[in-house]
Design a protein around this motif. Structure first.
Motif, PDB file in Angstrom:
ATOM      1  N   MET A   1       0.808  -1.290  -0.119  1.00 47.89           N
ATOM      2  CA  MET A   1      -0.041  -0.087   0.075  1.00 47.89           C
ATOM      3  C   MET A   1       0.767   1.195  -0.050  1.00 47.89           C
ATOM      4  SD  MET A   1      -3.137   0.774   2.673  1.00 47.89           S
ATOM      5  CE  MET A   1      -2.800   2.111   3.668  1.00 47.89           C
ATOM      6  N   ILE A   2       0.495   2.236  -0.925  1.00 49.54           N
ATOM      7  CA  ILE A   2       1.274   3.525  -0.798  1.00 49.54           C
ATOM      8  C   ILE A   2       0.783   4.492   0.235  1.00 49.54           C
ATOM      9  CG2 ILE A   2       1.865   5.589  -2.366  1.00 49.54           C
ATOM     10  CD1 ILE A   2       1.604   3.488  -4.812  1.00 49.54           C
ATOM     11  N   PRO A   3       1.701   4.887   0.993  1.00 50.30           N
ATOM     12  CA  PRO A   3       1.028   5.927   1.898  1.00 50.30           C
ATOM     13  C   PRO A   3       0.754   7.448   1.584  1.00 50.30           C
ATOM     14  CG  PRO A   3       3.683   5.756   2.074  1.00 50.30           C
ATOM     15  CD  PRO A   3       3.233   4.602   1.009  1.00 50.30           C
ATOM     16  N   ASN A   4      -0.150   7.772   2.045  1.00 51.21           N
ATOM     17  CA  ASN A   4      -0.506   9.047   1.505  1.00 51.21           C
ATOM     18  C   ASN A   4       0.313  10.188   2.023  1.00 51.21           C
ATOM     19  OD1 ASN A   4      -1.597  10.055   4.144  1.00 51.21           O
ATOM     20  ND2 ASN A   4      -3.518   9.202   3.951  1.00 51.21           N
ATOM     21  N   GLU A   5      -0.022  11.589   1.535  1.00 52.11           N
ATOM     22  CA  GLU A   5       0.940  12.530   1.853  1.00 52.11           C
ATOM     23  C   GLU A   5       1.126  12.749   3.501  1.00 52.11           C
ATOM     24  OE1 GLU A   5       1.851  17.090   0.948  1.00 52.11           O
ATOM     25  OE2 GLU A   5       0.382  16.061  -0.246  1.00 52.11           O
ATOM     26  N   GLU A   6      -0.145  12.737   4.045  1.00 50.65           N
ATOM     27  CA  GLU A   6      -0.133  12.917   5.408  1.00 50.65           C
ATOM     28  C   GLU A   6       0.738  11.942   6.213  1.00 50.65           C
ATOM     29  OE1 GLU A   6      -3.476  13.192   9.109  1.00 50.65           O
ATOM     30  OE2 GLU A   6      -4.057  13.277   7.187  1.00 50.65           O
ATOM     31  N   GLN A   7       0.445  10.546   5.865  1.00 53.06           N
ATOM     32  CA  GLN A   7       1.298   9.520   6.541  1.00 53.06           C
ATOM     33  C   GLN A   7       2.891   9.679   6.129  1.00 53.06           C
ATOM     34  OE1 GLN A   7       0.060   7.161   8.601  1.00 53.06           O
ATOM     35  NE2 GLN A   7       2.284   6.850   8.977  1.00 53.06           N
ATOM     36  N   MET A   8       3.303  10.043   4.868  1.00 50.08           N
ATOM     37  CA  MET A   8       4.754  10.215   4.533  1.00 50.08           C
ATOM     38  C   MET A   8       5.301  11.274   5.260  1.00 50.08           C
ATOM     39  SD  MET A   8       4.971   9.573   0.644  1.00 50.08           S
ATOM     40  CE  MET A   8       3.836  10.780   0.017  1.00 50.08           C
ATOM     41  N   CYS A   9       4.545  12.437   5.497  1.00 51.03           N
ATOM     42  CA  CYS A   9       4.791  13.705   6.436  1.00 51.03           C
ATOM     43  C   CYS A   9       5.172  12.952   7.964  1.00 51.03           C
ATOM     44  CB  CYS A   9       3.702  14.516   6.239  1.00 51.03           C
ATOM     45  SG  CYS A   9       4.451  16.264   6.834  1.00 51.03           S
ATOM     46  N   PHE A  10       4.400  12.441   8.490  1.00 54.71           N
ATOM     47  CA  PHE A  10       4.423  11.933   9.765  1.00 54.71           C
ATOM     48  C   PHE A  10       5.496  10.649   9.954  1.00 54.71           C
ATOM     49  CE2 PHE A  10       3.519   8.613  13.062  1.00 54.71           C
ATOM     50  CZ  PHE A  10       3.599   9.286  13.847  1.00 54.71           C
ATOM     51  N   ASN A  11       5.639   9.977   8.887  1.00 53.97           N
ATOM     52  CA  ASN A  11       6.954   9.043   8.941  1.00 53.97           C
ATOM     53  C   ASN A  11       8.160   9.653   8.842  1.00 53.97           C
ATOM     54  OD1 ASN A  11       5.063   7.073   8.772  1.00 53.97           O
ATOM     55  ND2 ASN A  11       5.253   6.583   6.709  1.00 53.97           N
ATOM     56  N   LEU A  12       8.643  10.773   7.863  1.00 53.06           N
ATOM     57  CA  LEU A  12       9.403  11.692   7.670  1.00 53.06           C
ATOM     58  C   LEU A  12       9.771  12.465   9.029  1.00 53.06           C
ATOM     59  CD1 LEU A  12      11.932  12.728   5.945  1.00 53.06           C
ATOM     60  CD2 LEU A  12      10.361  14.676   5.617  1.00 53.06           C
ATOM     61  N   ALA A  13       9.055  12.786   9.802  1.00 54.60           N
ATOM     62  CA  ALA A  13       9.009  13.630  10.981  1.00 54.60           C
ATOM     63  C   ALA A  13       9.792  12.775  11.969  1.00 54.60           C
ATOM     64  CB  ALA A  13       7.750  14.116  11.451  1.00 54.60           C
ATOM     65  N   ARG A  14       8.966  11.444  12.135  1.00 54.02           N
ATOM     66  CA  ARG A  14       9.670  10.585  13.070  1.00 54.02           C
ATOM     67  C   ARG A  14      11.108  10.185  12.799  1.00 54.02           C
ATOM     68  NH1 ARG A  14       6.144   6.792  12.640  1.00 54.02           N
ATOM     69  NH2 ARG A  14       7.642   5.769  11.068  1.00 54.02           N
ATOM     70  N   ASN A  15      11.264  10.040  11.475  1.00 58.20           N
ATOM     71  CA  ASN A  15      12.519   9.419  11.187  1.00 58.20           C
ATOM     72  C   ASN A  15      13.831  10.305  11.415  1.00 58.20           C
ATOM     73  OD1 ASN A  15      11.358   6.934  10.746  1.00 58.20           O
ATOM     74  ND2 ASN A  15      10.977   7.198   8.271  1.00 58.20           N
ATOM     75  N   ILE A  16      13.393  11.553  10.770  1.00 59.39           N
ATOM     76  CA  ILE A  16      14.368  12.369  10.958  1.00 59.39           C
ATOM     77  C   ILE A  16      14.880  13.044  12.431  1.00 59.39           C
ATOM     78  CG2 ILE A  16      14.374  13.330   8.421  1.00 59.39           C
ATOM     79  CD1 ILE A  16      13.294  16.133   9.682  1.00 59.39           C
ATOM     80  N   ARG A  17      13.870  13.016  13.184  1.00 60.98           N
ATOM     81  CA  ARG A  17      14.001  13.355  14.481  1.00 60.98           C
ATOM     82  C   ARG A  17      14.989  11.871  14.973  1.00 60.98           C
ATOM     83  NH1 ARG A  17      13.041  16.302  18.849  1.00 60.98           N
ATOM     84  NH2 ARG A  17      12.644  15.625  20.955  1.00 60.98           N
ATOM     85  N   TYR A  18      14.577  10.871  14.722  1.00 58.47           N
ATOM     86  CA  TYR A  18      15.200   9.718  15.324  1.00 58.47           C
ATOM     87  C   TYR A  18      16.617   9.620  15.028  1.00 58.47           C
ATOM     88  CZ  TYR A  18      16.815   4.972  15.914  1.00 58.47           C
ATOM     89  OH  TYR A  18      17.352   3.893  16.098  1.00 58.47           O
ATOM     90  N   LEU A  19      16.854  10.120  13.598  1.00 58.83           N
ATOM     91  CA  LEU A  19      18.166   9.870  13.050  1.00 58.83           C
ATOM     92  C   LEU A  19      19.080  10.907  13.894  1.00 58.83           C
ATOM     93  CD1 LEU A  19      17.502   8.858   9.544  1.00 58.83           C
ATOM     94  CD2 LEU A  19      18.511   7.494  11.014  1.00 58.83           C
ATOM     95  N   ARG A  20      18.551  12.070  13.919  1.00 58.06           N
ATOM     96  CA  ARG A  20      19.189  13.206  14.301  1.00 58.06           C
ATOM     97  C   ARG A  20      19.540  12.957  15.742  1.00 58.06           C
ATOM     98  NH1 ARG A  20      17.684  17.546  17.367  1.00 58.06           N
ATOM     99  NH2 ARG A  20      15.660  17.332  16.961  1.00 58.06           N
ATOM    100  N   LEU A  21      18.825  12.463  16.579  1.00 53.49           N
ATOM    101  CA  LEU A  21      19.136  12.308  17.967  1.00 53.49           C
ATOM    102  C   LEU A  21      19.775  11.266  18.535  1.00 53.49           C
ATOM    103  CD1 LEU A  21      15.642  13.641  19.582  1.00 53.49           C
ATOM    104  CD2 LEU A  21      17.806  14.711  19.373  1.00 53.49           C
ATOM    105  N   THR A  22      19.959  10.252  17.483  1.00 55.93           N
ATOM    106  CA  THR A  22      20.772   8.809  17.663  1.00 55.93           C
ATOM    107  C   THR A  22      22.045   9.015  17.095  1.00 55.93           C
ATOM    108  OG1 THR A  22      19.759   7.840  15.688  1.00 55.93           O
ATOM    109  CG2 THR A  22      18.831   7.449  17.983  1.00 55.93           C
ATOM    110  N   CYS A  23      22.434  10.076  16.358  1.00 51.47           N
ATOM    111  CA  CYS A  23      23.941  10.484  16.073  1.00 51.47           C
ATOM    112  C   CYS A  23      24.498  10.490  17.463  1.00 51.47           C
ATOM    113  CB  CYS A  23      23.805  11.703  15.332  1.00 51.47           C
ATOM    114  SG  CYS A  23      23.183  11.713  13.770  1.00 51.47           S
ATOM    115  N   LYS A  24      25.880  10.216  17.155  1.00 48.00           N
ATOM    116  CA  LYS A  24      26.921  10.321  18.065  1.00 48.00           C
ATOM    117  C   LYS A  24      27.865  11.285  17.694  1.00 48.00           C
ATOM    118  CE  LYS A  24      24.990   6.766  20.313  1.00 48.00           C
ATOM    119  NZ  LYS A  24      23.949   6.892  21.154  1.00 48.00           N
ATOM    120  N   PRO A  25      27.885  12.571  18.466  1.00 49.43           N
ATOM    121  CA  PRO A  25      27.093  12.875  19.346  1.00 49.43           C
ATOM    122  C   PRO A  25      25.737  13.323  18.813  1.00 49.43           C
ATOM    123  CG  PRO A  25      28.433  14.717  18.820  1.00 49.43           C
ATOM    124  CD  PRO A  25      28.957  13.426  18.253  1.00 49.43           C
ATOM    125  N   PRO A  26      24.644  13.574  19.347  1.00 49.44           N
ATOM    126  CA  PRO A  26      23.501  13.980  18.972  1.00 49.44           C
ATOM    127  C   PRO A  26      23.358  15.446  18.110  1.00 49.44           C
ATOM    128  CG  PRO A  26      22.929  13.535  21.212  1.00 49.44           C
ATOM    129  CD  PRO A  26      24.400  13.434  20.894  1.00 49.44           C
TER     130      PRO A  26
END
Length: 90
Positions: A1-26
């Motif tokens: 199933m292809i996600p809609n724009e709202e779902q992609m926006c939510f996914n991106l928000a979660r993913n970039i925050r996660y990646l940014r904060l799990t960098c060493k150092p954050p």
């Protein structure tokens, strides 16, 4: 199933925050903004799922973090890529 724009926006928000904060150092929003050519305020809006970034910023974030744009927009990031993150991309 292809996600809609709202779902992609939510996914991106979660993913970039996660990646940014799990960098060493954050990585701060300001530091990420500088590396991808935008502002801290704009990164904050992406992380709050207000809207999706333009293609050139999405591509820059994907390259910086070592993911594809499709992976950044997906509901689950591949686990194996995030572990070698920050040191390669300085």
């Amino acid at each position: 199933m292809i996600p809609n724009e709202e779902q992609m926006c939510f996914n991106l928000a979660r993913n970039i925050r996660y990646l940014r904060l799990t960098c060493k150092p954050p990585l701060s929003q300001s530091m990420l903004a500088q590396r991808v050519g935008t502002t801290k305020c704009t990164i904050s809006k992406y992380e709050s799922a207000y809207y999706l970034p333009p293609a050139h910023i999405l591509i820059a974030m994907a390259r910086y973090f070592g993911y594809t744009t499709e992976e950044l927009l997906s509901d689950k990031l591949p686990v194996w890529k995030g572990s070698e993150l920050y040191n390669e991309n300085l």
